[in-house]
Write an enzyme that holds these catalytic residues in place. Structure first.
Site, mmCIF file in Angstrom:
data_model
loop_
_atom_site.group_PDB
_atom_site.id
_atom_site.type_symbol
_atom_site.label_atom_id
_atom_site.label_comp_id
_atom_site.label_asym_id
_atom_site.label_seq_id
_atom_site.Cartn_x
_atom_site.Cartn_y
_atom_site.Cartn_z
ATOM 1 N N TYR A 1 -14.140 11.293 0.867
ATOM 2 C CA TYR A 1 -14.304 12.327 1.989
ATOM 3 C C TYR A 1 -14.190 12.800 3.366
ATOM 4 O O TYR A 1 -14.210 12.099 3.889
ATOM 5 C CB TYR A 1 -15.925 13.401 2.083
ATOM 6 N N GLU B 1 -13.062 16.727 4.290
ATOM 7 C CA GLU B 1 -12.597 17.969 4.324
ATOM 8 C C GLU B 1 -12.285 17.952 6.047
ATOM 9 O O GLU B 1 -12.390 17.558 6.941
ATOM 10 C CB GLU B 1 -13.890 18.966 4.521
ATOM 11 N N ASP C 1 10.271 26.584 -4.880
ATOM 12 C CA ASP C 1 9.679 25.858 -5.608
ATOM 13 C C ASP C 1 10.780 25.138 -6.339
ATOM 14 O O ASP C 1 11.148 25.297 -7.088
ATOM 15 C CB ASP C 1 8.668 26.879 -6.710
ATOM 16 N N THR D 1 6.697 19.686 -6.662
ATOM 17 C CA THR D 1 4.981 18.857 -6.564
ATOM 18 C C THR D 1 5.546 17.270 -6.151
ATOM 19 O O THR D 1 6.687 17.783 -5.809
ATOM 20 C CB THR D 1 5.034 18.536 -8.239
ATOM 21 N N LYS E 1 7.591 14.375 -10.203
ATOM 22 C CA LYS E 1 8.637 14.630 -10.742
ATOM 23 C C LYS E 1 10.025 13.717 -10.912
ATOM 24 O O LYS E 1 9.831 12.705 -10.228
ATOM 25 C CB LYS E 1 9.100 16.395 -11.006
ATOM 26 N N ARG F 1 0.619 12.195 -9.332
ATOM 27 C CA ARG F 1 0.425 13.166 -9.121
ATOM 28 C C ARG F 1 -0.585 14.207 -8.164
ATOM 29 O O ARG F 1 -1.077 13.539 -6.786
ATOM 30 C CB ARG F 1 -0.261 13.700 -10.583
#
Ligand code: DSN
Length: 448
Positions: free
Chosen positions: A56, A58, A201, A227, A230, A236
Site C-alpha cells: 500500500y 497512498e 486523449d 492509457t 495500446k 493496462r
C-alpha cells in the site's frame, strides 16, 4: 508469467492455470486485430507479476501515508521521469488505474458538476468517458457532443459552432474509432477562443506520437491523458500529463490533478502496474520503438489497400494511423456482428463498430474496427497485411448475405442458425488453418 510461476499455479489451481494457458494459446495462434490491444514484452509481464502488488502506498513519492515505501518511491519516480521525457511535458501522474479513471480525474480537477463539456459522440468514434450519456461523464457533467461529417472526418465547423454557443469548461480531442490524424492544432484555436480547458486523449495513438508518425498534442493542449496498454505496448494503466501551456493557464493544475487522482478518486496505487509502466516507457524511449511505431502505420496502410483492392469500403477511404473501419453498408445495415463472429471463427479477432451516420444500432452496428499494433509487435509486415486483407475479404464474402431481422424476437433464432452454419463453413475452416500457420512463423512469447 514465467514457467515456474505457471508450474506452481498449475499444481495449486489447475482450473485457473488452464484458463490462462488457453488464453495464451488463443493469443499465440490467432491474429489479434482489435486496435486497442497489444502484446507487452516479457519484461513488462515480469514486472506485473511481482511482490509490488503486496504494497500500500497512498500518496505520492516521498510523501506517503504508509511506511515501507522507499523502493516503491524509486519505481514511481522512474515511471514519472520517463513519461515526462518521452512526451516532453513538465508533469506526469502515473497512478490512474486505467483510461476512464484518468479522464474522470481530469474532470474532477477542472470542472464542477453540471459544467458543460464537449467530446466526440460515441457512435461517431468517440470514447465513453468523453461525455456519453450512460457514463458518469455524461451524467455528472452537461455533455454537448460533436460529430463526424458523412465523409468520416471530424466536423470542425460544428465543433466551433457548438463551442461558441455552449461555452464549455472543457473540450476533448481524442477518439476510439477514428482512422485519421486528429486535428490537435485546430482544436486549440477553438478551445482558446472560448477559454476552455483543452484535453487531448491520446490513448489509441500514444505510441504513434512517440514514434513521430502522429502529430503530438503537447504544444497545443493543457492536459494529455493516455492509457499505457495500446500502441504504447505497456501493461493496462494510464498517465495524466500537464503541458507548459496547461501550467500557464493554471499554475496549480498539476497539483489539482494529483489531488483528483488521490484522494479524489483512488486509494492505493497499483505499484506492480506502475513498475510495469516504467519498464514499458523505458522500452518506448529506445530508438527502435520509433521504427516500430512507423511500421504500425505502414502495416495499416497496406492492410487498407488490400481490403479496398478486394472491394471493401473503408470509412474515409483509408487510414493515417493504426486502425481502420470497414463500412459494411454496401451489403446492408447491421452486419457488423456477423462479420465479427465469422472472423473470430477464422482466428481473426476484430470488433463490430458503429460507422458515421450509423443506420442500425450500437449493438448491431454496420461496421468492423480493426488495426495493426499487435500484429506489428509480432514482427509482421506489409506482405502479411496483404494476405490478411485477402482473408478478411473472403470471410466477409461468406457472411454478407445474412440479414438481422427488424423483429427483435426473431433475432435469436437467426443468430443461432448463423452460428451453426459458420462453424461448418469450409472456406472459414481453411482460412483458420492458414492463420495458424502464419502465426507459427511469428511466434509469440516463445518459452512461456
Ligand atoms: N475500450 C477501448 C477501445 O477499445 O478503444 C477504449 O477504452
Amino acid at each position: 508469467m514465467n514457467e515456474k510461476i505457471l508450474e506452481i499455479l498449475e499444481k495449486q489451481d489447475p482450473q485457473v492455470a488452464e484458463a490462462i494457458k488457453n488464453e495464451l494459446n488463443r493469443q499465440r495462434f490467432g491474429l489479434e486485430m482489435i486496435p486497442s490491444e497489444n502484446f507487452t514484452s516479457v519484461a513488462v509481464l515480469e514486472a506485473l507479476g511481482t511482490v509490488l502488488t503486496n504494497k500500500y502506498s497512498e500518496g505520492y513519492p516521498h510523501r506517503r501515508y504508509y511506511g515501507g515505501n522507499q523502493f516503491i518511491d524509486v519505481v514511481e519516480d522512474i515511471a514519472i521521469e520517463r513519461a515526462k521525457k518521452l512526451f516532453g511535458v513538465p508533469y506526469a501522474n502515473v497512478q490512474p488505474y486505467s483510461g476512464t479513471p484518468a479522464n474522470l480525474a481530469v474532470y474532477l480537477a477542472t470542472c464542477k458538476p453540471g459544467d458543460v463539456i464537449m467530446g466526440q459522440n460515441l457512435p461517431d468514434g468517440g470514447h465513453l468517458s468523453h461525455g456519453w450519456k450512460v457514463s458518469a461523464s455524461g451524467i455528472i457533467w452537461k455533455s454537448v457532443p460533436y460529430h463526424v461529417k458523412p465523409d468520416g472526418y471530424i466536423d470542425l465547423d460544428e465543433v466551433r459552432k457548438l463551442a461558441r454557443e455552449n461555452k464549455p469548461r472543457l473540450i476533448w480531442c481524442g477518439a476510439s474509432a477514428y482512422p485519421r490524424e486528429l486535428p490537435f492544432e485546430e482544436f486549440a484555436e477553438i478551445a482558446d477562443e472560448v477559454e476552455a480547458y483543452y484535453v487531448a486523449d491520446i490513448a489509441h495513438i500514444a505510441g504513434l506520437v512517440v514514434a513521430g508518425v502522429h502529430k503530438s498534442p503537447v504544444p497545443y493542449c493543457h492536459i494529455v491523458t493516455t492509457t499505457t496498454h495500446k500502441t504504447l505496448c505497456g501493461p493496462r494503466g494510464a498517465i495524466i500529463m500537464v503541458t507548459e501551456k496547461g501550467l500557464e493557464k493554471d499554475p496549480d493544475l498539476a497539483n489539482k490533478i494529483d489531488k483528483a487522482v488521490f484522494p479524489g478518486l483512488q486509494g492505493g496505487p497499483h505499484d506492480h502496474q506502475t513498475a510495469a509502466i516504467a519498464v514499458a516507457l523505458g522500452e518506448a524511449l529506445k530508438p527502435e520503438f520509433k521504427e516500430y511505431g512507423k511500421q504500425i502505420v505502414k502495416n495499416c496502410k497496406a492492410l487498407a489497400e488490400s481490403l479496398m483492392k478486394n472491394g471493401l469500403k473503408l470509412v474515409t477511404n483509408g487510414t493515417d494511423n493504426h486502425m481502420l473501419l470497414i463500412d459494411l453498408t454496401p451489403f446492408g445495415k447491421g452486419k457488423g456482428m456477423f462479420a465479427e463472429y465469422a472472423l473470430d471463427s477464422a482466428g481473426i479477432t476484430v470488433n463490430k463498430n458503429t460507422i458515421p451516420a450509423e443506420p442500425s444500432s450500437p449493438f448491431y452496428p454496420s461496421g468492423i474496427r480493426l488495426g495493426t499494433p499487435a500484429l506489428t509487435t509480432r514482427g509482421m509486415k506489409e506482405k502479411e497485411m496483404e494476405l490478411i486483407g485477402d482473408w478478411i475479404a473472403q470471410v466477409i464474402n461468406e457472411v454478407k448475405g445474412y440479414e438481422m431481422p427488424d423483429d427483435k424476437n426473431a433475432r435469436n433464432e437467426t443468430i443461432q442458425k448463423f452460428r451453426k452454419e459458420i462453424v461448418k463453413n469450409q472456406k472459414i475452416k481453411k482460412i483458420k488453418k492458414e492463420v495458424i500457420e502464419l502465426c507459427k512463423r511469428f511466434p509469440l512469447y516463445p518459452g512461456l
